[in-house]
Write a protein that holds these residues in place. Structure first.
Motif, short mmCIF file in Angstrom:
data_model
loop_
_atom_site.label_atom_id
_atom_site.label_comp_id
_atom_site.label_asym_id
_atom_site.label_seq_id
_atom_site.Cartn_x
_atom_site.Cartn_y
_atom_site.Cartn_z
N UNK A 106 -12.25 2.57 -8.52
CA UNK A 106 -11.52 3.45 -7.59
C UNK A 106 -11.41 4.86 -8.19
N UNK A 107 -11.15 4.95 -9.48
CA UNK A 107 -11.04 6.28 -10.11
C UNK A 107 -12.39 6.99 -10.10
N UNK A 108 -13.47 6.22 -10.21
CA UNK A 108 -14.81 6.80 -10.11
C UNK A 108 -15.02 7.44 -8.74
N UNK A 109 -14.63 6.73 -7.68
CA UNK A 109 -14.79 7.31 -6.33
C UNK A 109 -13.86 8.50 -6.12
N UNK A 113 -5.77 6.80 -9.95
CA UNK A 113 -5.56 8.22 -9.62
C UNK A 113 -5.18 8.41 -8.15
N UNK A 114 -5.76 7.56 -7.29
CA UNK A 114 -5.50 7.70 -5.86
C UNK A 114 -5.35 6.30 -5.27
N UNK A 115 -4.12 5.95 -4.90
CA UNK A 115 -3.87 4.58 -4.45
C UNK A 115 -4.56 4.26 -3.13
N UNK A 116 -4.71 5.29 -2.29
CA UNK A 116 -5.36 5.05 -1.00
C UNK A 116 -6.81 4.58 -1.25
N UNK A 117 -7.46 5.26 -2.18
CA UNK A 117 -8.84 4.87 -2.50
C UNK A 117 -8.88 3.50 -3.18
N UNK A 118 -7.92 3.23 -4.07
CA UNK A 118 -7.87 1.93 -4.73
C UNK A 118 -7.75 0.80 -3.70
N UNK A 130 0.82 -1.22 0.00
CA UNK A 130 0.00 0.00 0.00
C UNK A 130 0.84 1.26 0.00
N UNK A 131 1.93 1.20 0.75
CA UNK A 131 2.80 2.36 0.81
C UNK A 131 3.67 2.35 -0.43
#
Ligand code: SAM
Length: 300
Positions: free
Chosen positions: A293-296, A230-235, A153-154
């Motif tokens: 994830x990109x949608x969110x 776009x955002x790994x945390x959200x993915x 994740x990191x």
């Protein structure tokens, strides 16, 4: 028995004797709560070291050095080894075991809590720019998945991981969509790395013996993931939520996860991606998860 077989047996006995001898001499008893199954057989230490493909330029992070079976070989092959061990009794024993090596630092701590990137950088970076490192470990099985997820994740500077894990965890790492083994771990691993199983390992090569077969896995960091996120945390939040309760549909799994404001938002994101709300996480590809994830992310 051939001469070569005899000599192999002798060297195995020597090494097995060493771990057990060490434990007896220091009155050390393996602690189940920390997943202490020590690797006895040199052949498997060698397989791990070979898969790591080290040289004297490389930095290694070892999680759970135990009695140093791997650590000693790592110290021989790499430039520097930074090890994190939770058991203070082992940290004390390792001071003696690793005394011949001046390129090993053993840090007493919990690998789930220590900032591993910062630890390696503070020990190994020389000119202020971050160094890449390999993670090599015979992982404690009780926390394999959270430790590996944490490293995935990191966006830390690891290049390669060579890990001894439970065989079923290794199978989950390389699983394709659709089956029972496919889940958040498969997606996290395959997003970040090229994963392969190096070898299967029987319980007989550990002391004490675990109940299950193990496997050595090799994860090579892709550096450029195969899908655009776009955002790994959200993915990572989406993949974990989708499999938190496997039997739930995406609508229910994501709707109650805190990822979305409400179920209407989940419905909208899934519709925009052309994905049915009734599907379950196990049927979705990495590309589909990236799209969700990109949608969110566009709502965040
Ligand atoms: N590397 C040694 C070997 O191959 O023989 C020991 C491997 S043993 C399976 C796992 C090791 O991880 C033990 O030394 C244990 O004390 C350590 N350990 C368990 N939980 C840990 C944690 N949260 N952080 C750091 N080390 C941990």
């Amino acid at each position: 028995m051939t001469m070569a077989e005899k000599s192999q047996k002798k060297s195995q006995a020597k090494s097995q004797g060493k771990t057990k001898q060490l434990m007896a001499a220091s009155d050390f008893h393996a602690k189940k709560k920390w997943g202490q199954n020590f690797l006895l057989e040199p052949k498997f230490v060698e397989k791990i070291i070979d898969a790591a493909d080290l040289d004297k330029e490389q930095i290694v992070l070892e999680i759970g050095p135990g009695l140093g079976a791997l650590t000693r070989q790592l110290a021989e092959q790499a430039k520097k080894v930074v090890a994190v061990e939770i058991d203070g009794e082992l940290v004390t024993l390792l001071q003696d075991i690793l005394a011949p090596y001046d390129n090993v630092t053993v840090h007493h701590g919990d690998a789930m809590k220590v900032d591993l990137e910062q630890l390696v950088q503070s020990e190994a970076a020389e000119d202020g720019s971050p160094v890449y490192f390999s993670v090599v470990a015979n992982l404690p099985y009780y926390i394999t998945t959270p430790i590996v997820m944490r490293l995935l994740e990191q966006n830390w500077h690891w290049q390669k991981m060579v890990l001894m894990v439970q065989k079923e965890v290794a199978e989950r790492m390389v699983a394709p969509p659709g089956g029972k083994d496919y889940g958040a771990l498969s997606l996290g691993v395959q997003y970040r790395a090229k994963a392969s199983i190096v070898t299967i390992v029987p319980p007989t090569v550990f002391y004490p013996r675990p109940q299950v077969d193990s496997a050595v896995v090799l994860l090579e960091n892709r550096l450029e993931p195969p899908v655009a996120v776009d955002n790994e945390k959200i993915f990572f939040g989406v993949i974990k939520a989708a499999f938190a309760q496997r039997r739930k549909t995406l609508l229910n799994a994501l709707g109650n996860s805190g990822i979305a404001e409400d179920k209407e938002q989940v419905q909208q994101v899934l519709e925009d991606c052309g994905i049915s709300c009734q599907r379950r996480g196990e049927t979705l590809s990495l590309e589909e998860f990236a799209a969700i994830a990109n949608g969110f992310t566009s709502f965040a």
